[in-house]
Design an enzyme around this catalytic site. Structure first.
Site, PDB file in Angstrom:
ATOM      1  N   THR A   1      -1.642   2.649   0.890  1.00 19.28           N
ATOM      2  CA  THR A   1      -0.347   2.999   0.312  1.00 19.28           C
ATOM      3  C   THR A   1      -0.362   4.416  -0.245  1.00 19.28           C
ATOM      4  OG1 THR A   1       0.018   0.676  -0.220  1.00 19.28           O
ATOM      5  CG2 THR A   1       1.445   2.266  -1.305  1.00 19.28           C
ATOM      6  N   CYS A   2      -1.454   4.793  -0.871  1.00 21.56           N
ATOM      7  CA  CYS A   2      -1.561   6.149  -1.413  1.00 21.56           C
ATOM      8  C   CYS A   2      -1.529   7.173  -0.274  1.00 21.56           C
ATOM      9  CB  CYS A   2      -2.837   6.300  -2.235  1.00 21.56           C
ATOM     10  SG  CYS A   2      -2.924   5.180  -3.649  1.00 21.56           S
TER      11      CYS A   2
END
Length: 164
Positions: free
Chosen positions: A59-60
């Site tokens: 996600t990052c």
């Protein structure tokens, strides 16, 4: 202190994000060259702070890629992707991914997490930053904030960029 979740389990931050309309806290972070990246580096520009736990998570990484794509068309705006990762890890990721429209900065030797209220204080990720976005106008005023309620979710890119 704010509460977010990680996999549905509550975790807490060290404080609260700065309020919209307030003056953004000043900061000094560590850049890819191990030099200082500070508030004064962006004086007179709009600033999007993409804050997250680690570039080595899906996600990052997605948030860095998305802001990189969308930052290419922004006038008088800098996007800084901030995590507690060492600058070497950030540089490795950006080099491998061809990331060129955003910059990265590490909070590893700064008070940024506490100043912006985003240090995670408990849970398995205690000690890294929560996922958040802070948009600061060219005048230094906070225009938008989002503390993402579930760390595994992406931020609202449209809301952040729409605040510009």
């Amino acid at each position: 202190m704010a509460e977010v979740t990680l996999g549905g389990n509550p975790v807490h931050t060290s404080g609260d994000l700065p309020q919209v309309g307030s003056t953004a806290p000043s900061f000094t972070l560590t850049g890819a060259d191990l030099g200082d990246v500070s508030t004064s580096s962006f004086e007179g520009k709009n600033l999007v702070l993409n804050i997250f736990p680690s570039v080595d998570t899906p996600t990052c990484a997605a948030s860095v890629r998305t802001f990189n794509e969308r930052a290419a068309d922004l006038d008088n705006t800098a996007v800084v992707c901030i995590s507690a990762d060492l600058p070497f890890a950030q540089g490795r990721f950006c080099g491998a991914e061809g990331i060129e429209n955003v910059s990265t900065a590490s909070s590893f030797r700064s008070s940024f997490g506490d100043d912006f209220g985003v240090n995670l204080t408990d849970g398995p990720l205690a000690g890294v930053l929560a996922r958040a976005v802070v948009v600061v106008g060219a005048d230094g005023t906070v225009k938008h904030t989002e503390l993402v309620s579930e760390i595994a979710n992406e931020p609202d890119y449209d809301a952040a960029l729409g605040a510009l």
